[in-house]
Design an enzyme around this catalytic site. Structure first.
Site, mmCIF file in Angstrom:
data_model
loop_
_atom_site.group_PDB
_atom_site.id
_atom_site.type_symbol
_atom_site.label_atom_id
_atom_site.label_comp_id
_atom_site.label_asym_id
_atom_site.label_seq_id
_atom_site.Cartn_x
_atom_site.Cartn_y
_atom_site.Cartn_z
ATOM 1 N N SER A 276 32.142 76.648 23.246
ATOM 2 C CA SER A 276 32.574 76.197 24.764
ATOM 3 C C SER A 276 34.090 75.718 24.550
ATOM 4 O O SER A 276 34.908 76.494 23.872
ATOM 5 C CB SER A 276 31.606 75.251 25.415
ATOM 6 O OG SER A 276 31.982 75.261 26.895
ATOM 7 N N ASP A 422 27.419 80.796 27.105
ATOM 8 C CA ASP A 422 27.535 79.512 26.332
ATOM 9 C C ASP A 422 26.611 79.148 25.307
ATOM 10 O O ASP A 422 25.392 79.159 25.447
ATOM 11 C CB ASP A 422 27.986 78.483 27.298
ATOM 12 C CG ASP A 422 28.348 77.226 26.527
ATOM 13 O OD1 ASP A 422 28.853 77.173 25.715
ATOM 14 O OD2 ASP A 422 28.761 76.334 27.438
#
Length: 871
Positions: A276, A422
């Site tokens: 991320s 993610d």
């Protein structure tokens, strides 16, 4: 003093945006026009996607009735326990402020937190250690947290061997002590008792190990092959270090301060992973050299972070239309400055020598997490991996990974066009994959996730942050408060596991959130930058220059206490890397460096700090090498560690492809007949006796490495079958002259079993058994025979003839002759051993004190066809 103006090269780094809308590599070229309603592989990151709602599988009436009441009840318990946890932590903080940190040590602690440079921090930390009496702990060698007696004994041994110039003795000693966390010397507890440094005995041990590794590297009485095998072995045992950058939205910009601290101390590991927001920081780190990074890690870096610049009216309208707050195409264009345009993982590794790893999760709920790097996805574009790793549901839609083909064109990374999101949802810190692919045995984790940061609590102190009272031996807030904190935290984890295992949590935004709190968020060394309450209000906002300046300073300060531990680790790791690098270079140029202080060679003088691209030791690399060697062996090319080359038998045996479906080995020479020799003339076999002579004394290390395991044999196996011989002799009298239809198959099976347990070579593999050209298994010693053909002396106690049944051994001479003629007709070269050997002859030979052995070129020996495996 005003800062010096940036150089022209630095100015170019700030001005270049690496975006060309007309280029086929531009993200805009992959998207459909706004009016296009659907997605295709030609526009993999377009956001206008309509998904059909999948029908949920029925779980039964009881599940549907109890699920929601049970889920609400568990969340109510979690709410109560979380409130109790926050109150407990605040009580601990008040206790430390009122009791632990008072007087002069509180003043020193305040100076420590306000230090602006690392040198200033070190001076203050030394004052704290002296004031609190921690220096006395460093001087005392005895301690219960590590095996101090073993460390002292090993250090003295290494010093004595190095003074005596005993290189091979040093190599044997280092092969034992160069291990990850040897005797507890790398334990976090050893660095949690002081503000800086550890015990002097541990630091002296590390310095001696590094000096011995440099001594072996520059030694002249050891061959290059021995050095190569030695450094490869210790590198596998010691492993490599990895810097792991977690996610955390805008909290992730604290990573820049951590990176800056390691960069200025020249302690950056070669393996970097990010997820991320950490993936964006890792991409900047792995696409720039050290000199370039020093110009970029400044408060002005905030001007390049503009991902959240859209006003509320724009992103709210986008969220209603696409289900995501941010536009994928816009983020791709803005992230290309951090990735130097459309660089791939392989190109970034070639440029800087750092292995970039980004963790992503497939959109499918049951698919495993994928770690993208120059090994698993060499041609994947880094900016597409960053977008996928930042695709939090509701923030950014899942993304299709993009890659370059051989012509430089951009295409989807996988043919199915799968989307990824993610990686923090399942595996924020991919320690398992790092260990498997890069042999990472030491992980440095910079953890900035806001939902996890609160739960990091070290009741007995952390690295560079000891407990203030009871001279570092106490508990933070006292034992009762520390025990209560641990109990509540473990009970919260239990409730989240119940929700996950019972599948109570519904999918929110088409994602499974049940495992968000159940991952492993820590490593061997975990750094947690101190955030503020104001960071929560700017969790999805871009930082300005003052905020970036504060984040850089906070990240540096949280990394300074850990630099001592990392420096000791990197001292040994880089000594091993220097040895591998110089030996690899010397094997190519047939020379070595005699200067122990020689730095690592660089492929580009401008890449300051970039290491020579010695492959990071990994099982993936070994798999590619092994596969290429097998391919070369099949094509008949030379090179590679084949069994023939290891045993120096490459000129004796060659592949025989004449048999159908079975790969065999045959001898090039006429072979060696069986002759009788008295048992008294045989050399006595000792536990340390090497069964196979090496090519030269220089290969002793590689051949004898691990002798304790290679020379385990079972000389009494044939004796175990003696009770069955009488049974076979009684039952086989009626079928002595009858050939069983499957006798050859039974003989092959029995011979293979016997040779498996009493193999001639160092390995028990079937391939090396075949390399010995049909010789019967047993303990053998190799000696050079005529024309360079080695002869083998066989132990009659383990001869495979004794395992054959008598009905297979007592064939008539005519049948035997026909079998050998059929073998010759197939083009096989016969080897000695054709005389029929029965069980009676073997027993008589054993009773008379003689044994059978093959001897090349013995006079008067009959050269008859052999009994080949499976004949």
């Amino acid at each position: 003093m005003p800062p010096s103006p940036p150089s022209s090269a630095a100015a170019d780094q700030w001005n270049i945006d690496y975006v060309n809308e007309d280029s086929p590599l531009s993200p805009r070229s992959f998207s459909l026009p706004p009016e296009s309603p659907q997605l295709s592989t030609a526009s993999p990151i377009h956001q206008r996607v309509s998904r059909k709602r999948q029908r949920a599988t029925s779980q039964g009436l009881t599940y549907n009735v109890i699920r929601w009441p049970l889920l609400f009840f568990i969340f109510f318990i979690i709410y109560l326990e979380f409130s109790a946890y926050v109150i407990t932590r605040q009580i601990v903080n008040v206790f430390e402020w009122l009791v632990a940190w008072r007087g002069y040590k509180a003043k020193l602690r305040k100076e420590l937190r306000k230090a602006k440079t690392y040198d200033e921090w070190v001076n203050t930390a030394k004052k704290l250690d002296k004031h609190l009496g921690f220096d006395d702990w460093k001087d005392v060698e005895e301690d219960s947290y590590f095996d101090w007696a073993l460390v002292r004994r090993v250090r003295r041994t290494l010093t004595r061997l190095r003074a005596a110039n005993d290189t091979r003795g040093l190599m044997d000693a280092l092969a034992v002590c160069v291990r990850a966390n040897f005797a507890g010397t790398e334990s976090v507890k050893m660095y949690s008792e002081t503000f800086i440094g550890t015990k002097k005995a541990v630091e002296a041990h590390i310095k001696e190990v590094a000096a011995c590794l440099d001594y072996v590297r520059t030694a002249t009485d050891v061959s290059l092959e021995e050095k190569r095998a030695f450094f490869r072995a210790v590198n596998k045992h010691y492993g490599s270090s990895a810097l792991c950058l977690s996610g955390g939205a805008s909290f992730g910009y604290y990573h820049f301060g951590v990176i800056k601290a390691f960069l200025e101390a020249d302690l950056l590991p070669r393996v970097i992973t990010g997820t991320s927001a950490g993936g964006l920081c890792a991409a900047l780190l792995c696409t720039r050299t050290d000199s370039e990074l020093k110009e970029l890690l400044v408060p002005e870096l905030a001007d390049k972070i503009t991902a959240c610049s859209d006003p509320f009216t724009v992103w709210f309208k986008r969220f209603r239309q696409t289900g995501a707050r941010f536009d994928t195409i816009d983020w791709a264009r803005r992230s290309m400055w951090f990735t130097r345009g459309s660089l791939t993982f392989k190109e970034a590794y070639t440029k800087t020598g750092r292995a970039l790893n980004i963790s992503v999760v497939p959109s499918d709920r049951h698919s495993p997490t994928i770690l993208l790097n120059h090994l698993t996805a060499p041609n994947c574009l880094i900016w597409s991996a960053i977008l996928a790793s930042a695709a939090v549901p509701g923030i950014l839609n899942p993304v299709v990974l993009m890659a370059k083909d051989r012509s430089g064109n951009i295409k989807p990374h996988n043919l199915g066009g799968s989307r990824f999101k993610d990686g923090s949802l399942r595996e924020d810190i991919p320690l398992g994959s790092l260990h498997t692919q890069f042999n990472c045995n030491f992980s440095i984790v910079s953890q900035t996730n806001p939902h996890i940061h609160l739960f990091f609590f070290a009741p007995r102190g952390s690295v560079g942050r000891p407990v203030a009272h009871r001279k570092g031996k106490g508990w933070r807030g006292g034992f009762i408060l520390s025990a209560l904190e641990s109990y509540i935290k473990l009970d919260l984890s239990k409730h989240f596991k119940v929700i996950r295992d019972l599948d109570l949590m519904p999918q929110i935004l088409q994602s499974d959130w049940s495992g968000v709190f159940l991952q492993r968020f820590s490593g061997d060394l975990t750094l947690t930058p101190r955030s503020t309450i104001g960071d929560w209000f700017h969790i999805l906002s871009d930082p300005d220059r003052p905020q970036m300046k504060r984040m850089l300073r906070v990240g540096e300060r949280v990394a300074w206490p850990a630099l001592g531990m990392v420096r000791n680790r990197m001292t040994v790791e880089r000594a091993i890397l220097r040895g591998r690098s110089e030996v690899r270079t010397a094997l190519s140029h047939d020379r070595t460096s005699n200067d122990p202080a020689t730095s690592l060679p660089e492929t580009n003088p401008e890449l300051t700090g970039a290491l020579d691209h010695v492959p990071i030791e990994s099982d993936v690399d070994a798999g590619f090498v092994s596969r290429s060697r097998r391919a070369r062996n099949k094509t008949g090319s030379k090179g590679g560690d084949t069994p023939e080359e290891q045993l120096n038998l490459a000129g004796v045996f060659q592949l025989d492809e004449s048999s159908k479906g079975v790969r065999r080995r045959k001898q090039k020479k006429s072979g060696m007949p069986l002759v009788a020799e008295p048992l008294g003339e045989l050399p006595e076999v000792s536990p340390t006796h090497s069964p196979i002579a090496t090519e030269s004394p220089q290969r002793n290390y590689t051949s004898n490495f691990g002798d304790s395991f290679r020379h385990v044999r079972a000389p009494s196996l044939p004796a175990l079958s003696s009770p069955f011989r009488s049974i076979r002799s009684n039952t086989s009298s009626s079928s002595n002259n009858v050939q069983s239809p499957s006798s050859s198959q039974r003989f092959r099976s029995q011979l293979s079993i016997t040779r498996w347990f009493g193999g001639v070579s160092e390995s028990s593999s079937d391939e090396e058994d075949e390399d010995l050209g049909g010789l019967q298994s047993g303990e053998a010693t190799a000696s050079s025979g005529e024309e360079g053909i080695p002869t083998f002396q066989l132990d009659s106690a383990v001869e495979s003839h004794s395992d054959r049944s008598e009905d297979e051994m007592l064939h008539s001479g005519a049948n035997v002759k026909e079998e050998y003629q059929s073998e010759e007709s197939e083009g096989k070269i016969p080897i000695p051993g054709g005389e029929r050997v029965t069980q009676e002859k073997i027993d008589a030979s054993m009773a008379s004190g003689e044994r059978l052995r093959p001897a090349g070129g013995s006079k008067g020996s009959a050269k008859t066809p052999p009994v080949q495996d499976g004949a």
